[in-house]
Scaffold this motif. Sequence first.
Motif, PDB file in Angstrom:
ATOM      1  N   ASN A  11       1.081  -0.793  -0.021  1.00 41.05           N
ATOM      2  CA  ASN A  11      -0.103  -0.080   0.295  1.00 41.05           C
ATOM      3  C   ASN A  11       1.024   1.353   0.057  1.00 41.05           C
ATOM      4  OD1 ASN A  11       0.714   0.249   2.318  1.00 41.05           O
ATOM      5  ND2 ASN A  11      -1.072  -0.743   3.176  1.00 41.05           N
ATOM      6  N   GLY A  12       2.070   1.290   0.475  1.00 44.98           N
ATOM      7  CA  GLY A  12       2.717   2.275   0.103  1.00 44.98           C
ATOM      8  C   GLY A  12       2.940   3.669   1.793  1.00 44.98           C
ATOM      9  N   LEU A  13       1.760   2.927   2.421  1.00 46.22           N
ATOM     10  CA  LEU A  13       1.944   4.084   3.807  1.00 46.22           C
ATOM     11  C   LEU A  13       3.005   3.643   4.089  1.00 46.22           C
ATOM     12  CD1 LEU A  13      -1.706   2.528   4.408  1.00 46.22           C
ATOM     13  CD2 LEU A  13      -1.130   4.979   3.409  1.00 46.22           C
ATOM     14  N   ARG A  14       2.750   5.516   4.609  1.00 46.86           N
ATOM     15  CA  ARG A  14       4.477   4.947   6.092  1.00 46.86           C
ATOM     16  C   ARG A  14       4.137   5.792   6.997  1.00 46.86           C
ATOM     17  NH1 ARG A  14       5.857  10.493   3.023  1.00 46.86           N
ATOM     18  NH2 ARG A  14       6.707   9.812   0.967  1.00 46.86           N
ATOM     19  N   LYS A  15       2.686   5.216   8.166  1.00 48.12           N
ATOM     20  CA  LYS A  15       1.801   5.072   9.181  1.00 48.12           C
ATOM     21  C   LYS A  15       0.811   5.110   8.573  1.00 48.12           C
ATOM     22  CE  LYS A  15       1.240  10.232   9.316  1.00 48.12           C
ATOM     23  NZ  LYS A  15       0.563  11.257   9.919  1.00 48.12           N
ATOM     24  N   ARG A  16       0.339   4.026  10.022  1.00 48.53           N
ATOM     25  CA  ARG A  16      -1.118   3.508  10.206  1.00 48.53           C
ATOM     26  C   ARG A  16      -1.821   4.791   9.600  1.00 48.53           C
ATOM     27  NH1 ARG A  16      -3.664   1.078  15.692  1.00 48.53           N
ATOM     28  NH2 ARG A  16      -3.014  -0.527  15.214  1.00 48.53           N
ATOM     29  N   SER A  17      -2.452   4.392   8.918  1.00 51.05           N
ATOM     30  CA  SER A  17      -4.203   5.194   8.613  1.00 51.05           C
ATOM     31  C   SER A  17      -5.521   4.144   8.828  1.00 51.05           C
ATOM     32  CB  SER A  17      -3.811   5.508   6.790  1.00 51.05           C
ATOM     33  OG  SER A  17      -2.740   5.937   6.698  1.00 51.05           O
ATOM     34  N   GLN A  18      -6.311   5.309   8.491  1.00 52.44           N
ATOM     35  CA  GLN A  18      -8.011   5.154   8.156  1.00 52.44           C
ATOM     36  C   GLN A  18      -8.473   5.455   7.074  1.00 52.44           C
ATOM     37  OE1 GLN A  18      -9.652   7.416  11.421  1.00 52.44           O
ATOM     38  NE2 GLN A  18      -8.898   6.226  12.700  1.00 52.44           N
ATOM     39  N   LEU A  19      -9.698   4.081   6.678  1.00 56.49           N
ATOM     40  CA  LEU A  19     -10.585   4.512   6.244  1.00 56.49           C
ATOM     41  C   LEU A  19     -11.677   5.311   6.328  1.00 56.49           C
ATOM     42  CD1 LEU A  19      -9.924   1.392   3.987  1.00 56.49           C
ATOM     43  CD2 LEU A  19      -8.769   3.068   2.649  1.00 56.49           C
ATOM     44  N   MET A  20     -12.198   6.225   5.970  1.00 56.95           N
ATOM     45  CA  MET A  20     -13.088   6.576   6.684  1.00 56.95           C
ATOM     46  C   MET A  20     -14.324   6.322   5.701  1.00 56.95           C
ATOM     47  SD  MET A  20     -11.269   9.988   8.386  1.00 56.95           S
ATOM     48  CE  MET A  20     -11.507  10.791   6.830  1.00 56.95           C
ATOM     49  N   VAL A  21     -15.218   5.505   5.825  1.00 59.18           N
ATOM     50  CA  VAL A  21     -16.130   5.357   5.115  1.00 59.18           C
ATOM     51  C   VAL A  21     -17.190   6.128   5.310  1.00 59.18           C
ATOM     52  CG1 VAL A  21     -18.314   3.104   5.243  1.00 59.18           C
ATOM     53  CG2 VAL A  21     -15.786   2.283   5.346  1.00 59.18           C
ATOM     54  N   ASP A  22     -17.336   6.581   6.621  1.00 55.77           N
ATOM     55  CA  ASP A  22     -18.895   7.383   7.071  1.00 55.77           C
ATOM     56  C   ASP A  22     -17.920   9.001   6.497  1.00 55.77           C
ATOM     57  OD1 ASP A  22     -16.711   7.274   8.696  1.00 55.77           O
ATOM     58  OD2 ASP A  22     -17.092   8.151  10.807  1.00 55.77           O
TER      59      ASP A  22
END
Length: 58
Positions: A11-22
């Motif tokens: 995914n190429g992310l550098r830090k923990r992230s969130q998918l904000m479905v709302d």
Amino acid sequence: MRIIVEPSAINGLRKRSQLMVDKLFTVPIEGIGSSIGGMETTVMAELDLALRDWLALH
């Protein structure tokens, strides 16, 4: 409803992230930058189910 996504080589992310479905919104095509990676199949499946639930598309 948020889905936690841990950084990975895929995914190429550098830090923990969130998918904000709302927090759905549209973005003009000009506002989209380059791709940093892709989403793992398991995360995509979790997102699909969460979106179906949030949008009541059962």
